[in-house]
Motif scaffolding. Sequence first.
Motif, PDB file in Angstrom:
ATOM      1  N   GLY A  25       0.827  -1.206   0.000  1.00 12.43           N
ATOM      2  CA  GLY A  25       0.000   0.000   0.000  1.00 12.43           C
ATOM      3  C   GLY A  25       0.853   1.244   0.000  1.00 12.43           C
ATOM      4  O   GLY A  25       2.029   1.210  -0.310  1.00 12.43           O
ATOM      5  N   ARG A  26       0.228   2.351   0.380  1.00 14.27           N
ATOM      6  CA  ARG A  26       0.928   3.644   0.399  1.00 14.27           C
ATOM      7  C   ARG A  26       0.813   4.243   1.791  1.00 14.27           C
ATOM      8  O   ARG A  26      -0.282   4.496   2.284  1.00 14.27           O
ATOM      9  N   SER A  44       0.808   8.659  -5.455  1.00 10.87           N
ATOM     10  CA  SER A  44      -0.527   8.906  -4.906  1.00 10.87           C
ATOM     11  C   SER A  44      -1.611   8.062  -5.572  1.00 10.87           C
ATOM     12  O   SER A  44      -2.748   8.028  -5.098  1.00 10.87           O
ATOM     13  N   SER A  47      -3.343   2.943  -3.464  1.00  8.14           N
ATOM     14  CA  SER A  47      -4.231   3.056  -2.298  1.00  8.14           C
ATOM     15  C   SER A  47      -3.464   2.735  -1.017  1.00  8.14           C
ATOM     16  O   SER A  47      -2.456   2.027  -1.049  1.00  8.14           O
ATOM     17  N   ARG A  48      -3.955   3.221   0.099  1.00  4.95           N
ATOM     18  CA  ARG A  48      -3.292   2.946   1.383  1.00  4.95           C
ATOM     19  C   ARG A  48      -3.215   1.454   1.661  1.00  4.95           C
ATOM     20  O   ARG A  48      -2.251   0.968   2.217  1.00  4.95           O
ATOM     21  N   HIS A  50      -3.626  -1.479  -0.867  1.00  5.47           N
ATOM     22  CA  HIS A  50      -3.855  -1.725  -2.288  1.00  5.47           C
ATOM     23  C   HIS A  50      -4.065  -3.205  -2.606  1.00  5.47           C
ATOM     24  O   HIS A  50      -5.065  -3.577  -3.221  1.00  5.47           O
ATOM     25  N   ALA A  67      -8.718  -1.406  -4.276  1.00  9.20           N
ATOM     26  CA  ALA A  67      -7.942  -0.221  -4.643  1.00  9.20           C
ATOM     27  C   ALA A  67      -8.685   0.611  -5.685  1.00  9.20           C
ATOM     28  O   ALA A  67      -9.218   0.072  -6.646  1.00  9.20           O
ATOM     29  N   LEU A  68      -8.708   1.911  -5.471  1.00  9.20           N
ATOM     30  CA  LEU A  68      -9.401   2.832  -6.370  1.00  9.20           C
ATOM     31  C   LEU A  68      -8.874   2.725  -7.805  1.00  9.20           C
ATOM     32  O   LEU A  68      -9.641   2.715  -8.754  1.00  9.20           O
ATOM     33  N   ASN A  69      -7.560   2.618  -7.953  1.00 12.62           N
ATOM     34  CA  ASN A  69      -6.952   2.575  -9.289  1.00 12.62           C
ATOM     35  C   ASN A  69      -6.621   1.149  -9.741  1.00 12.62           C
ATOM     36  O   ASN A  69      -5.831   0.961 -10.662  1.00 12.62           O
TER      37      ASN A  69
END
Length: 106
Positions: A25-26, A44, A47-48, A50, A67-69
């Motif tokens: 994640g991030r 960015s 995702s935190r 992912h 994950a959003l992306n």
Amino acid sequence: MPKAVLKKLTTNEEIVITTPKMIIGRAASEKIKPIVDYSIMTNSMISRLHAVIMSKDNEFYIVDCGALNKTFLNGAELKINEKYLLHDGDIIRLANEKFRFQKSEE
């Protein structure tokens, strides 16, 4: 535990998979680092929380954690919370970050 490595294609960095469940994640910062085993802090689009790579019965699997992306395996978008078997040489894309999965038989 079997041995495996993720090789980041842009930098050739090797991330050794050392736990049966590796969370990717991030982290927003080192002080507020979430519970991740490998953090991609500079992107960015990650995702935190992912994705997770897990090992079971000498095999490795990847799971997208919503994950959003998105997470992709060899170009195919993964369904959220479903396990996908990884093979040596597979290309994993987390948002816009690409990795090659390498399994060692050691």
